[in-house]
Design an enzyme around this catalytic site. Structure first.
Site, PDB file in Angstrom:
ATOM      1  N   SER A   1      -0.492  -4.978   5.118  1.00 15.60           N
ATOM      2  CA  SER A   1      -0.713  -5.142   6.550  1.00 15.60           C
ATOM      3  C   SER A   1      -2.179  -5.436   6.810  1.00 15.60           C
ATOM      4  CB  SER A   1      -0.282  -3.875   7.304  1.00 15.60           C
ATOM      5  OG  SER A   1      -1.016  -2.756   6.834  1.00 15.60           O
TER       6      SER A   1
ATOM      7  N   ARG B   1       7.225   1.871   1.105  1.00 19.69           N
ATOM      8  CA  ARG B   1       7.560   0.454   1.273  1.00 19.69           C
ATOM      9  C   ARG B   1       7.954  -0.157  -0.064  1.00 19.69           C
ATOM     10  NH1 ARG B   1       3.003  -2.355   4.053  1.00 19.69           N
ATOM     11  NH2 ARG B   1       3.512  -0.811   5.629  1.00 19.69           N
TER      12      ARG B   1
ATOM     13  N   ARG C   1       1.792  11.281  -8.643  1.00 17.41           N
ATOM     14  CA  ARG C   1       1.124  11.482  -7.358  1.00 17.41           C
ATOM     15  C   ARG C   1       1.861  10.807  -6.208  1.00 17.41           C
ATOM     16  NH1 ARG C   1      -5.407  11.731  -8.237  1.00 17.41           N
ATOM     17  NH2 ARG C   1      -5.394  12.780 -10.257  1.00 17.41           N
TER      18      ARG C   1
ATOM     19  N   ARG D   1      -0.179  -8.669  -3.743  1.00 16.58           N
ATOM     20  CA  ARG D   1      -0.269  -7.599  -2.745  1.00 16.58           C
ATOM     21  C   ARG D   1       0.483  -8.036  -1.502  1.00 16.58           C
ATOM     22  NH1 ARG D   1      -2.155  -4.148   0.983  1.00 16.58           N
ATOM     23  NH2 ARG D   1      -3.660  -4.886   2.522  1.00 16.58           N
TER      24      ARG D   1
ATOM     25  N   ARG E   1       6.632  -0.674  10.587  1.00 16.54           N
ATOM     26  CA  ARG E   1       5.882  -1.406   9.568  1.00 16.54           C
ATOM     27  C   ARG E   1       6.665  -1.513   8.264  1.00 16.54           C
ATOM     28  NH1 ARG E   1      -0.548  -0.170  10.179  1.00 16.54           N
ATOM     29  NH2 ARG E   1      -0.624  -0.153  12.445  1.00 16.54           N
TER      30      ARG E   1
ATOM     31  N   ASP F   1      -1.550  -5.015  13.616  1.00 19.24           N
ATOM     32  CA  ASP F   1      -2.240  -4.609  14.841  1.00 19.24           C
ATOM     33  C   ASP F   1      -3.334  -5.615  15.171  1.00 19.24           C
ATOM     34  OD1 ASP F   1      -5.019  -3.133  13.821  1.00 19.24           O
ATOM     35  OD2 ASP F   1      -3.370  -2.964  12.400  1.00 19.24           O
TER      36      ASP F   1
ATOM     37  N   GLY G   1       0.814  -1.209   0.000  1.00 19.03           N
ATOM     38  CA  GLY G   1       0.000   0.000   0.000  1.00 19.03           C
ATOM     39  C   GLY G   1       0.850   1.261   0.000  1.00 19.03           C
TER      40      GLY G   1
END
Length: 238
Positions: free
Chosen positions: A94, A28, A47, A91, A220, A207, A24
């Site tokens: 998290s 990362r 962007r 994908r 993360r 989480d 996402g």
């Protein structure tokens, strides 16, 4: 092949490998490229959604961020499948844990993705579509995790449009055996199905709201390495 670049992607035809890992967070994606790929080069940054192409153990692999939520991954995965000739998207994200035996940093493979989204309405189906992973990718990921000694849970996740739900989703979906919640897998699986392509969602538990547990944001980016290494070995099977 449709014209490139697109309104959301500055890459040209041929800039993406046939297999793309998608976290996402675009930072990362940068971390994955710099840490794991040889000769990585940036191919897009529209962007701030960074994308890179390099190689892993001699195999061409790309990595690109997809943003948050189903509309965002819907746009980027659609263009990768339809405009750039990408065959496989994994994908790497998290998730919030629901299952009682999950702990922080555990890895989950989303065999299926339940959803509260209306994303499937665009396909005009006379019923409810069940978004599922590509079985060969899922099998390869489970085998890779076993070889690497990584514990991996396989099952249903919830792809929700709502992040701050006050625990309502967990109360509703956990009794149905849903392992965890995230926000993108269902849209990715639907786009893959509609395009005749392949997709898999691998998740690290970041989480566990019901227990008040969570990883700090700065951890993360770099603490998901086990999941990433499983995903990269899975990419070698494509």
């Amino acid at each position: 092949m449709p014209k490139t670049p697109t309104p959301h992607n500055a890459a040209l035809e041929g800039d993406f490998a046939p297999v793309v890992l998608m976290p996402g967070d675009p930072l990362r994606a940068k971390y994955i490229a710099e840490t794991y790929l040889d000769d990585a080069r940036q191919v897009t940054g529209v962007r701030g959604m960074l994308g890179f192409t390099g190689s892993y153990q001699g195999k061409p692999v790309s990595v690109m961020g997809h943003g948050m939520g189903m509309p965002s991954i819907g746009i980027y995965s659609y263009e990768l499948y339809h405009n750039y000739g990408v065959e496989t998207i994994i994908r790497v994200g998290s998730a919030g844990g629901y299952a009682d035996d999950l702990e922080l940093r555990d890895v989950v493979a989303a065999q299926g993705a339940c959803t509260d989204s209306n994303y499937a309405n665009q396909f005009g189906l006379p019923g409810t579509f069940a978004p599922i992973a590509d079985f060969e990718l899922l099998s390869a990921a489970v085998a890779a995790a076993k070889r690497q000694g990584v514990k991996i849970r396989v099952g249903n996740v919830l792809s929700s449009d709502v992040f701050y739900d006050g625990g309502a989703n967990e109360r509703a979906w956990k009794p149905m055996g849903v392992l965890a919640t995230e926000m993108e897998a269902a849209a990715l699986y639907m786009n893959a199905a509609a395009a005749g392509k392949r997709a898999l969602c691998l998740l690290t538990i970041s989480d566990i709201p019901s227990r008040g547990l969570g990883l700090p944001a700065e951890e993360r980016q770099t603490s998901f390495n086990q999941m990433l290494e499983v995903a990269l070995e899975t990419a070698l099977s494509c």
